[in-house]
Design a protein around this motif. Structure first.
Motif, PDB file in Angstrom:
ATOM      1  N   TRP A  38      44.721  -9.457  80.769  1.00 39.13           N
ATOM      2  CA  TRP A  38      45.259  -8.282  79.853  1.00 39.13           C
ATOM      3  C   TRP A  38      45.076  -8.505  78.278  1.00 39.13           C
ATOM      4  N   ARG A  39      44.631  -9.553  78.026  1.00 42.77           N
ATOM      5  CA  ARG A  39      44.211  -9.671  76.597  1.00 42.77           C
ATOM      6  C   ARG A  39      42.846  -9.170  76.178  1.00 42.77           C
ATOM      7  N   ARG A  42      43.718  -5.211  76.062  1.00 39.35           N
ATOM      8  CA  ARG A  42      44.187  -4.844  74.985  1.00 39.35           C
ATOM      9  C   ARG A  42      43.115  -4.399  73.845  1.00 39.35           C
ATOM     10  N   GLU A  46      43.714  -0.776  71.667  1.00 37.39           N
ATOM     11  CA  GLU A  46      43.369  -0.739  70.431  1.00 37.39           C
ATOM     12  C   GLU A  46      42.627   0.607  70.096  1.00 37.39           C
ATOM     13  N   LEU A 146      49.616  -3.182  80.665  1.00 33.75           N
ATOM     14  CA  LEU A 146      48.741  -2.197  79.903  1.00 33.75           C
ATOM     15  C   LEU A 146      49.027  -0.896  80.325  1.00 33.75           C
TER      16      LEU A 146
END
Length: 152
Positions: A38-39, A42, A46, A146
């Motif tokens: 999930w990082r 991200r 953004e 997310l």
């Protein structure tokens, strides 16, 4: 009649109208599940936020799935093609920086659906954010990291 590639067929007849609500979908290259982390997902989020900050689109709801995203927007400025090109390009660059990789991250083209006046926007948003449930990734929407909807 000539044979067109899938990405070319997606572009035929596409028309962008400001202040119209669209559901946009884009797939990762070869449907690779790069957003299981999930990082990494991200990085796409953004770009959704950047598009809103720049006045290009207002995000109504979105979900980043392991191998694609759904983004419900009101188009504020420019065209869908410009918005999606910018979003996919900048997110690919950020993804590559964060993973130390190079190369394309997205399939060519995207799918768009212009909502008709009689379509329920909130119902469409519920459909978008329920994707992780339907895919069996979580038991509750709130457990998935997310997603976003302005009504929640």
């Amino acid at each position: 009649m000539p044979s067109f590639s899938a990405s070319h067929r997606l572009r035929r007849g596409r028309y962008s109208e400001q202040n119209r609500i669209y559901l946009l979908t884009a797939n990762t290259l070869e449907r690779q599940p790069i957003f299981l982390n999930w990082r990494v997902g991200r990085r796409v989020v953004e770009q959704f936020k950047r598009a809103q900050e720049q006045g290009l689109a207002t995000s109504l709801a979105w979900v980043v799935m392991p191998d694609h995203f759904h983004w419900l927007i009101s188009l504020d400025k420019g065209s869908l093609d410009e918005l999606m090109c910018r979003t996919k390009s900048l997110s690919a660059r950020a993804i590559n920086q964060s993973t130390g990789q190079t190369g394309r991250r997205w399939q060519q083209g995207y799918h768009d659906h212009a909502l008709r006046r009689d379509e329920d926007i909130k119902q469409m948003a519920r459909y978008v954010i329920a994707n992780p449930l339907r895919a069996g990734l979580v038991q509750r929407v709130g457990d998935y990291p997310l997603w976003y909807a302005i009504w929640v």
